[in-house]
Design a protein around this motif. Structure first.
Motif, PDB file in Angstrom:
ATOM      1  N   THR A 123       0.971  -1.245  -0.229  1.00 21.45           N
ATOM      2  CA  THR A 123       0.048   0.217   0.118  1.00 21.45           C
ATOM      3  C   THR A 123       0.911   1.139  -0.010  1.00 21.45           C
ATOM      4  OG1 THR A 123      -1.771  -1.074   1.111  1.00 21.45           O
ATOM      5  CG2 THR A 123      -1.734   1.379   1.242  1.00 21.45           C
ATOM      6  N   LEU A 124       2.022   1.430   0.725  1.00 18.95           N
ATOM      7  CA  LEU A 124       2.886   2.479   0.742  1.00 18.95           C
ATOM      8  C   LEU A 124       3.600   2.689  -0.415  1.00 18.95           C
ATOM      9  CD1 LEU A 124       4.456   2.138   4.366  1.00 18.95           C
ATOM     10  CD2 LEU A 124       2.658   3.682   3.657  1.00 18.95           C
ATOM     11  N   ALA A 125       3.947   1.421  -0.985  1.00 22.66           N
ATOM     12  CA  ALA A 125       4.844   1.522  -2.162  1.00 22.66           C
ATOM     13  C   ALA A 125       3.678   2.218  -3.435  1.00 22.66           C
ATOM     14  CB  ALA A 125       5.149  -0.097  -2.625  1.00 22.66           C
ATOM     15  N   ASP A 126       2.486   1.714  -3.246  1.00 13.13           N
ATOM     16  CA  ASP A 126       1.550   2.374  -4.267  1.00 13.13           C
ATOM     17  C   ASP A 126       1.149   3.835  -4.155  1.00 13.13           C
ATOM     18  OD1 ASP A 126       1.557  -0.109  -5.570  1.00 13.13           O
ATOM     19  OD2 ASP A 126      -0.532  -0.798  -4.789  1.00 13.13           O
ATOM     20  N   ASP A 127       0.852   3.971  -2.881  1.00 14.31           N
ATOM     21  CA  ASP A 127       0.476   5.481  -2.864  1.00 14.31           C
ATOM     22  C   ASP A 127       1.573   6.453  -2.758  1.00 14.31           C
ATOM     23  OD1 ASP A 127      -1.857   4.333  -1.858  1.00 14.31           O
ATOM     24  OD2 ASP A 127      -1.912   4.623   0.084  1.00 14.31           O
ATOM     25  N   LEU A 128       2.853   5.978  -2.388  1.00 15.26           N
ATOM     26  CA  LEU A 128       3.931   7.056  -2.311  1.00 15.26           C
ATOM     27  C   LEU A 128       5.242   6.985  -3.273  1.00 15.26           C
ATOM     28  CD1 LEU A 128       4.599   7.052   1.535  1.00 15.26           C
ATOM     29  CD2 LEU A 128       3.555   8.388   0.234  1.00 15.26           C
ATOM     30  N   ASP A 129       4.792   5.963  -4.426  1.00 16.38           N
ATOM     31  CA  ASP A 129       5.732   5.581  -5.427  1.00 16.38           C
ATOM     32  C   ASP A 129       7.084   5.172  -4.996  1.00 16.38           C
ATOM     33  OD1 ASP A 129       5.888   5.439  -8.306  1.00 16.38           O
ATOM     34  OD2 ASP A 129       6.765   7.526  -8.485  1.00 16.38           O
ATOM     35  N   LEU A 130       6.929   4.287  -3.991  1.00 14.48           N
ATOM     36  CA  LEU A 130       8.163   3.821  -3.470  1.00 14.48           C
ATOM     37  C   LEU A 130       8.684   2.413  -4.173  1.00 14.48           C
ATOM     38  CD1 LEU A 130       7.723   3.949   0.311  1.00 14.48           C
ATOM     39  CD2 LEU A 130       9.170   5.588  -1.082  1.00 14.48           C
ATOM     40  N   ASP A 131       9.941   2.326  -4.989  1.00 11.70           N
ATOM     41  CA  ASP A 131      10.360   1.170  -5.240  1.00 11.70           C
ATOM     42  C   ASP A 131      10.611   0.173  -4.505  1.00 11.70           C
ATOM     43  OD1 ASP A 131      11.841  -0.708  -6.843  1.00 11.70           O
ATOM     44  OD2 ASP A 131      13.422   0.443  -7.445  1.00 11.70           O
ATOM     45  N   LEU A 132       9.434  -0.679  -4.083  1.00 10.09           N
ATOM     46  CA  LEU A 132       9.547  -1.712  -2.798  1.00 10.09           C
ATOM     47  C   LEU A 132      10.528  -2.658  -3.389  1.00 10.09           C
ATOM     48  CD1 LEU A 132       8.073  -2.439  -0.438  1.00 10.09           C
ATOM     49  CD2 LEU A 132       6.362  -3.675  -1.825  1.00 10.09           C
ATOM     50  N   ASP A 133      10.831  -3.126  -4.592  1.00 10.32           N
ATOM     51  CA  ASP A 133      11.851  -4.157  -4.870  1.00 10.32           C
ATOM     52  C   ASP A 133      13.255  -3.605  -4.521  1.00 10.32           C
ATOM     53  OD1 ASP A 133      10.143  -5.876  -6.084  1.00 10.32           O
ATOM     54  OD2 ASP A 133      10.425  -5.117  -8.130  1.00 10.32           O
ATOM     55  N   ARG A 134      13.479  -2.444  -4.536  1.00  8.79           N
ATOM     56  CA  ARG A 134      14.878  -1.841  -4.109  1.00  8.79           C
ATOM     57  C   ARG A 134      15.019  -1.913  -2.592  1.00  8.79           C
ATOM     58  NH1 ARG A 134      17.418   3.060  -2.618  1.00  8.79           N
ATOM     59  NH2 ARG A 134      19.582   3.380  -3.575  1.00  8.79           N
ATOM     60  N   VAL A 135      13.728  -1.546  -1.887  1.00  9.67           N
ATOM     61  CA  VAL A 135      13.954  -1.803  -0.507  1.00  9.67           C
ATOM     62  C   VAL A 135      13.870  -3.056   0.015  1.00  9.67           C
ATOM     63  CG1 VAL A 135      12.386  -1.426   1.637  1.00  9.67           C
ATOM     64  CG2 VAL A 135      12.446   0.468  -0.132  1.00  9.67           C
ATOM     65  N   ASP A 136      12.982  -4.118  -0.535  1.00 13.05           N
ATOM     66  CA  ASP A 136      12.765  -5.260  -0.075  1.00 13.05           C
ATOM     67  C   ASP A 136      13.743  -6.235  -0.564  1.00 13.05           C
ATOM     68  OD1 ASP A 136      11.415  -7.111   1.393  1.00 13.05           O
ATOM     69  OD2 ASP A 136       9.898  -7.732  -0.079  1.00 13.05           O
ATOM     70  N   ASN A 137      14.498  -6.267  -1.742  1.00  7.70           N
ATOM     71  CA  ASN A 137      15.263  -7.329  -2.263  1.00  7.70           C
ATOM     72  C   ASN A 137      16.689  -6.943  -2.329  1.00  7.70           C
ATOM     73  OD1 ASN A 137      13.232  -8.963  -2.667  1.00  7.70           O
ATOM     74  ND2 ASN A 137      12.516  -8.097  -4.659  1.00  7.70           N
ATOM     75  N   SER A 138      17.192  -5.858  -1.455  1.00  5.56           N
ATOM     76  CA  SER A 138      18.418  -5.414  -1.864  1.00  5.56           C
ATOM     77  C   SER A 138      19.541  -6.489  -1.049  1.00  5.56           C
ATOM     78  CB  SER A 138      18.393  -3.934  -1.202  1.00  5.56           C
ATOM     79  OG  SER A 138      18.266  -4.095   0.329  1.00  5.56           O
ATOM     80  N   GLY A 139      19.100  -6.932   0.127  1.00  2.30           N
ATOM     81  CA  GLY A 139      20.070  -7.831   0.740  1.00  2.30           C
ATOM     82  C   GLY A 139      20.678  -6.956   1.829  1.00  2.30           C
ATOM     83  N   ALA A 140      20.261  -5.663   1.897  1.00  5.60           N
ATOM     84  CA  ALA A 140      20.663  -4.759   3.190  1.00  5.60           C
ATOM     85  C   ALA A 140      19.409  -4.823   4.168  1.00  5.60           C
ATOM     86  CB  ALA A 140      20.975  -3.572   2.469  1.00  5.60           C
ATOM     87  N   PRO A 141      19.674  -5.500   5.037  1.00  3.67           N
ATOM     88  CA  PRO A 141      18.642  -5.479   6.201  1.00  3.67           C
ATOM     89  C   PRO A 141      18.399  -4.123   6.854  1.00  3.67           C
ATOM     90  CG  PRO A 141      20.669  -6.219   6.908  1.00  3.67           C
ATOM     91  CD  PRO A 141      20.980  -6.008   5.849  1.00  3.67           C
ATOM     92  N   GLY A 142      19.069  -3.030   6.775  1.00  6.15           N
ATOM     93  CA  GLY A 142      18.615  -1.712   7.139  1.00  6.15           C
ATOM     94  C   GLY A 142      17.754  -1.009   6.256  1.00  6.15           C
ATOM     95  N   ARG A 143      17.458  -1.530   5.097  1.00  4.70           N
ATOM     96  CA  ARG A 143      16.361  -0.871   4.330  1.00  4.70           C
ATOM     97  C   ARG A 143      15.222  -1.409   4.707  1.00  4.70           C
ATOM     98  NH1 ARG A 143      19.813  -1.763  -1.008  1.00  4.70           N
ATOM     99  NH2 ARG A 143      21.162   0.029  -0.990  1.00  4.70           N
ATOM    100  N   LEU A 144      14.813  -2.364   5.081  1.00  4.10           N
ATOM    101  CA  LEU A 144      13.663  -2.957   5.428  1.00  4.10           C
ATOM    102  C   LEU A 144      13.319  -2.543   6.993  1.00  4.10           C
ATOM    103  CD1 LEU A 144      11.280  -4.331   3.921  1.00  4.10           C
ATOM    104  CD2 LEU A 144      12.207  -6.430   4.890  1.00  4.10           C
ATOM    105  N   ALA A 145      14.537  -2.298   7.725  1.00  5.17           N
ATOM    106  CA  ALA A 145      14.443  -2.041   9.314  1.00  5.17           C
ATOM    107  C   ALA A 145      13.435  -0.887   9.448  1.00  5.17           C
ATOM    108  CB  ALA A 145      15.831  -1.852   9.731  1.00  5.17           C
ATOM    109  N   PHE A 146      13.649   0.151   8.889  1.00  5.07           N
ATOM    110  CA  PHE A 146      12.739   1.448   9.213  1.00  5.07           C
ATOM    111  C   PHE A 146      11.512   1.179   9.040  1.00  5.07           C
ATOM    112  CE2 PHE A 146      10.294   5.095   7.620  1.00  5.07           C
ATOM    113  CZ  PHE A 146      10.480   6.000   8.837  1.00  5.07           C
TER     114      PHE A 146
END
Length: 181
Positions: free
Chosen positions: A23-46
């Motif tokens: 929902t956030l990705a759709d509403d805010l035009d966020l690149d969820l794949d970049r956040v979710d599949n990056s291999g960097a746990p900090g991207r999802l931590a927030f």
């Protein structure tokens, strides 16, 4: 009265958490794949922390939390970098960190360091983009190449590395120093 303990962040595959992220990705035009599949746990931590403390907060209520998160990390990095500029050059310089509220073009708002937009959510990504903003503004406005590789006397670039964000030499492709984060 007993002290409240911090809520447990949701598992990355929790269905309610995943639905909220979509929902956030759709509403805010966020690149969820970049956040979710990056291999960097900090991207999802927030996102996990926000969800655990605030629940599935709607996008209009999430945006100020995201803006504050980005601003705090960017200001911390810019302050540390300007201390480095002073230590290396003896010059006291200013690099603005500015936030613009959401609009048609930027539904999550816009944070800039100098004239570079910060899109990162993970502190490491924010550090890289803030460093780029500092470097570009110093080069454009002050005609200052900073920082320099001590071995080659050329500029370095803010680069993600396996050990975290770092200044990497343009000539020798070696790490000169870690970026503050």
């Amino acid at each position: 009265m007993t002290a409240r303990t911090a809520p447990t962040p949701p598992a990355a595959d929790d269905p309610a958490f995943r639905a909220w992220l979509r929902t956030l990705a759709d509403d805010l035009d966020l690149d969820l794949d970049r956040v979710d599949n990056s291999g960097a746990p900090g991207r999802l931590a927030f996102f996990r922390d926000t969800f655990s403390y605030n629940g599935a907060v709607p996008a209009p209520y999430f945006v100020p939390l995201l803006a504050e998160h980005r601003r705090i990390h960017a200001e911390r990095v810019v302050t540390a970098l300007l201390v480095g500029v002073y230590g290396d050059t003896g010059r006291t310089l200013d690099v603005p960190v500015h936030y613009e509220w959401p609009g048609e073009q930027e539904p999550a708002g816009r944070l800039t360091v100098g004239h570079e937009t910060v899109h990162g959510i993970d502190p490491a990504d924010i550090a890289l983009e803030a460093a780029e903003g500092v470097q570009c503004l110093l080069a454009d406005r002050d005609r200052l190449v900073w920082p320099l590789c001590p071995d080659h006397r050329v500029g370095v670039h803010a680069t993600p590395t396996p050990t975290g964000p770092a200044w990497v030499c343009a000539a020798g492709a070696h790490v000169v120093d870690r970026l503050p984060d």
